[in-house]
Design an enzyme around this catalytic site. Structure first.
Site, PDB file in Angstrom:
ATOM      1  N   GLN A 173       0.843  -1.188   0.000  1.00 42.68           N
ATOM      2  CA  GLN A 173       0.000   0.000   0.000  1.00 42.68           C
ATOM      3  C   GLN A 173       0.882   1.242   0.000  1.00 42.68           C
ATOM      4  O   GLN A 173       1.715   1.398   0.885  1.00 42.68           O
ATOM      5  CB  GLN A 173      -0.891  -0.029   1.249  1.00 42.68           C
ATOM      6  CG  GLN A 173      -1.854   1.106   1.353  1.00 42.68           C
ATOM      7  CD  GLN A 173      -2.567   1.114   2.711  1.00 42.68           C
ATOM      8  OE1 GLN A 173      -2.205   0.348   3.605  1.00 42.68           O
ATOM      9  NE2 GLN A 173      -3.553   1.962   2.866  1.00 42.68           N
ATOM     10  N   GLY A 174       0.716   2.115  -0.987  1.00 37.79           N
ATOM     11  CA  GLY A 174       1.516   3.340  -1.060  1.00 37.79           C
ATOM     12  C   GLY A 174       0.678   4.564  -0.743  1.00 37.79           C
ATOM     13  O   GLY A 174       0.181   5.243  -1.643  1.00 37.79           O
ATOM     14  N   GLU A 176     -15.638  -1.525   7.304  1.00 35.56           N
ATOM     15  CA  GLU A 176     -15.581  -2.993   7.254  1.00 35.56           C
ATOM     16  C   GLU A 176     -14.167  -3.497   7.452  1.00 35.56           C
ATOM     17  O   GLU A 176     -13.933  -4.495   8.103  1.00 35.56           O
ATOM     18  CB  GLU A 176     -16.089  -3.488   5.906  1.00 35.56           C
ATOM     19  CG  GLU A 176     -17.591  -3.460   5.828  1.00 35.56           C
ATOM     20  CD  GLU A 176     -18.090  -3.899   4.479  1.00 35.56           C
ATOM     21  OE1 GLU A 176     -17.347  -4.600   3.771  1.00 35.56           O
ATOM     22  OE2 GLU A 176     -19.212  -3.522   4.151  1.00 35.56           O
ATOM     23  N   SER A 233       4.662  -1.665   3.716  1.00 35.42           N
ATOM     24  CA  SER A 233       4.815  -3.037   4.216  1.00 35.42           C
ATOM     25  C   SER A 233       4.817  -3.998   3.031  1.00 35.42           C
ATOM     26  O   SER A 233       4.182  -3.719   2.022  1.00 35.42           O
ATOM     27  CB  SER A 233       3.660  -3.446   5.114  1.00 35.42           C
ATOM     28  OG  SER A 233       3.239  -2.392   5.906  1.00 35.42           O
ATOM     29  N   SER A 289       1.243   6.670   2.747  1.00 34.79           N
ATOM     30  CA  SER A 289       2.035   7.639   3.522  1.00 34.79           C
ATOM     31  C   SER A 289       3.264   8.111   2.758  1.00 34.79           C
ATOM     32  O   SER A 289       3.846   7.377   1.961  1.00 34.79           O
ATOM     33  CB  SER A 289       2.510   7.008   4.828  1.00 34.79           C
ATOM     34  OG  SER A 289       1.429   6.665   5.625  1.00 34.79           O
ATOM     35  N   GLU A 315      -4.098   8.964  18.155  1.00 34.75           N
ATOM     36  CA  GLU A 315      -4.626  10.334  18.234  1.00 34.75           C
ATOM     37  C   GLU A 315      -5.617  10.580  17.095  1.00 34.75           C
ATOM     38  O   GLU A 315      -6.706  11.129  17.300  1.00 34.75           O
ATOM     39  CB  GLU A 315      -3.470  11.356  18.160  1.00 34.75           C
ATOM     40  CG  GLU A 315      -2.525  11.314  19.361  1.00 34.75           C
ATOM     41  CD  GLU A 315      -1.632  10.082  19.420  1.00 34.75           C
ATOM     42  OE1 GLU A 315      -1.253   9.557  18.337  1.00 34.75           O
ATOM     43  OE2 GLU A 315      -1.320   9.604  20.524  1.00 34.75           O
TER      44      GLU A 315
END
Lengths: 295, 377
Positions: free
Chosen positions: B131-132, B249, B166, B134, B362
């Site tokens: 997953q790209g 979900e 990751s 951040s 947060e």
């Protein structure tokens, strides 16, 4: 001995800790901790020539006569930088043992911790020329130990297995526990400062993250823990009967401060390179060593 | 009881029995017995193999539609399987990004061609995804991503950096959020692409974490071509796609897979402490709270039909499991026996990251305050 500082701090503690802070700043302030924790940024000769190893030795035995309260201040300064050098164990060994005082080089001692099985472990055990104090008491003798498996969890403490399990007088064990706890509170104070600086500098949503209440509360809580930890270390040095409980508290509260500092640093906080984990490891390992001391 | 309810109840009972039997036969001993002592490579190998086993056994994509290679069951079965897998001490899926994030997104918003190309490989465990989202300058403020995809003939050229990727070393494809318009206002300037991680111009540099392991990479894209066919949703619609990926979900399925790991740690900690006879009260408290995660998930999916109530139950999950796991590993680091010392030290350090990635605690509390409680932004 004249009391110059708060809560019984003498001149030796006040001046000594300022001077030590200066040395440490000169040595590592421009270096990332992740790099110097696994190197040798400060040689033993510099510490020994400065007489730092004799700071806690009584004046009649040729030392500077620092009290346990003074050593708390010194250990806090030391904990801010976690320089990998055997100053505190050597200083404490020489405080208690005449034969340790005869060594020019560093001295350490061993404890038996709950996770080391049947073996004994000693901080800085694999440093060249280090002696091991067999009996941590006035009449104790030193000798070399056979060094086994190194525990690389906290690189800044160079802990390794040794074939000698030191015995401890009750006073020596108590004092060592307090000094290690104080060192931990120094680690916490440093991590709090770093986290506050980061919260002022790092911007998200167009503003410094320190402006968000969530971050403010984290840092305020960390400050509360750090204050309590410091107080606990001072109390531990002044009220022997509470030393065990207060030291335990100081370790746990210091770890909480470092955990919060990591959280406030966000993603950077859990990178190896940023090095906050070196402090987390250092305090975790100190707590384990201290728990291995006889109560 | 109506016939329909009876059928559903019977189907669930069958599913449970089948799953239990299958797990008993298939969970690798190497994982079950040496969990505390496996190195990273062994762990990756076992988890990858586990994805293939799940597919062969008919347990991949439980809640995805049959027509797309799933099992056509509901979130409840997904959750039930998670619970049974936890009891059987099963490994965690290596292809989780593909299964949890990509597959539901493509089913809801992808083209027929995208579904045909990617879903079979994701479900079979052959294709691992990353997953790209951040970037170094865009963490909690995700909408500010700066990685830019320049429009060219037939597609885009992607240039920029992503971080905390990751599974980047194993991944063939990346679910990539990019900026495609430098002038459009915030939330209207992004697009979502499916990028080939083996294409020229992709480079990885591992980020070493505090535990010493390197699960994440910083990923650099130097004019990497992505065709128009590999964009999900319209150009400029990337924020809506990202929000669909981070939908509620996902929280339930994610939490149930986390429960697998935390349950295993809890069992190990109880064994460690039983020998020393220590911390009985704290262990009882933790034990209960670990099981509360499972029940919280069950409650949330039981509210599947009532989106508002389900949201209220789901949105607390990330905070609950991440903070509980930290508490558990902190206690374990303190009470560890010598045999499991290295495992607990590792888990303690790893768990520090859990309240930071996938939305910090947060940000999660802000989401609860704003989306669940409706407090002003």
């Amino acid at each position: 001995m004249s009391v110059v500082g708060e809560l019984g701090l003498s001149e030796v503690g006040a001046v000594g800790s300022d001077a030590l802070a200066e040395i440490l700043t000169r040595t590592v302030s421009n270096e990332p901790v992740a790099a110097y924790a696994v190197a040798e940024p400060l040689s033993w000769d510099v510490l020994q020539q400065g007489g730092w190893d004799m700071l806690g030795v009584a004046e009649e035995d040729g030392g500077a006569g620092a009290s346990l309260r003074d050593l708390v201040e010194l250990a806090r300064v030391w904990g801010r930088a976690i320089v990998p050098a055997p100053l505190l164990p050597t200083l404490m060994a020489k405080r208690w043992s005449a034969s340790a005082r005869e060594c020019d080089g560093p001295v350490t001692f061993s404890v038996h911790t709950r996770t080391t099985g049947a073996l004994a472990v000693a901080p800085f055990a694999d440093m060249p020329g280090i002696e091991v104090l067999h009996d941590v008491s006035p009449g104790g003798s030193v000798g070399r130990a056979v060094v086994g498996h190194a525990d690389d969890y906290a690189p800044s403490l160079r802990i390794a297995e040794v074939d000698v399990l030191s015995t401890w007088s009750a006073d020596a064990a108590r004092e060592m526990r307090v000094v290690w706890a104080a060192e931990a509170t120094g680690c916490a104070a440093r991590m709090l400062d770093d986290a506050v600086a980061y919260a002022k500098d790092r911007h998200q949503f167009g503003q410094p993250i320190g402006r968000f209440q969530a971050i403010k509360h984290h840092l305020a809580n960390a400050h509360i823990f750090a204050e309590q930890a410091e107080t606990a270390a001072i109390l531990a040095s002044l009220e022997p009967e509470r030393a065990v409980a207060a030291s335990r508290f100081a370790f746990d509260a210091s770890l909480r401060v470092i955990e919060i500092a990591i959280q406030v640093h966000g993603g950077l906080g859990f990178t190896w390179e940023m090095g906050l984990h070196m402090y987390l490891r250092h305090v975790g390992a100190l707590r384990e060593l201290a728990a291995g001391l006889p109560e | 009881m109506s016939t329909e309810t009876e059928t559903v109840a019977a189907r669930r009972a069958n599913f449970r029995a089948d799953a239990e039997k299958w797990l008993a036969l298939n969970v690798p001993d190497e994982w079950r017995k040496n969990r505390g002592a496996l190195d990273e490579e062994q762990e990756t190998r076992i988890r990858w193999e586990w994805d293939r086993q799940l597919h062969a056994g008919g347990f991949a994509g439980l809640s995805l539609p049959v027509e797309y290679g799933g099992q056509g069951l509901g979130l409840r079965e997904e959750v039930l399987f998670g619970e049974l897998a936890a009891r059987a001490q099963a490994p965690d899926s290596l292809g989780r990004i593909g299964k949890i994030l990509t597959a539901p997104l493509l089913i809801a918003h992808g083209t027929e061609q995208q579904r045909a190309t990617y879903l079979p490989a994701i479900l079979s465990g052959e294709q691992v995804w990353c997953q790209g989202f951040s970037e170094p300058g865009s963490g909690s403020d995700l909408a500010s991503v700066a990685c830019f995809a320049q429009k060219v003939d037939g597609g885009y050229l992607v240039r920029g950096r992503k971080t905390w990727t990751s599974y980047s070393r194993q991944a063939e494809r990346c679910l990539l959020l990019v900026r495609t318009d430098q002038d459009a206002p915030r939330y209207k300037n992004l697009s979502l692409l499916l990028l080939d991680m083996k294409a020229p111009g992709v480079s990885l540099s591992p980020i070493r974490q505090i535990s010493g392991s390197a699960h994440f990479s910083e990923t650099t894209f130097d004019d990497v071509f992505v065709s128009d066919e590999d964009r999900v949703g319209a150009d400029g619609n990337g924020w809506a796609m990202a929000m669909a990926i981070l939908s509620s979900e996902r929280g339930a399925v994610e939490a149930v897979t986390r429960y697998v790991e935390i349950r295993a740690d809890m069992t190990l900690l109880r064994d460690c402490c039983a020998r020393a006879g220590e911390a009985v009260d704290r262990l009882q408290d933790l034990e209960l709270r670990v099981e509360l995660i499972r029940w919280q998930v069950s409650k949330a999916v039981a509210r599947e039909e009532d989106e508002e109530r389900m949201l209220g139950s789901v949105m607390v999950l990330k905070v609950l499991w991440s903070e509980l796991w930290q508490e558990l590993t902190s206690l374990a680091a303190k009470l560890s026996c010598s045999e499991h010392r290295d495992h607990w030290r590792y888990q303690y350090l790893e768990s520090r990251a859990a309240t930071i990635y996938s939305g910090t605690s947060e940000i999660q509390r802000n989401i609860v305050a704003e989306r669940v409680l409706g407090l002003p932004k």
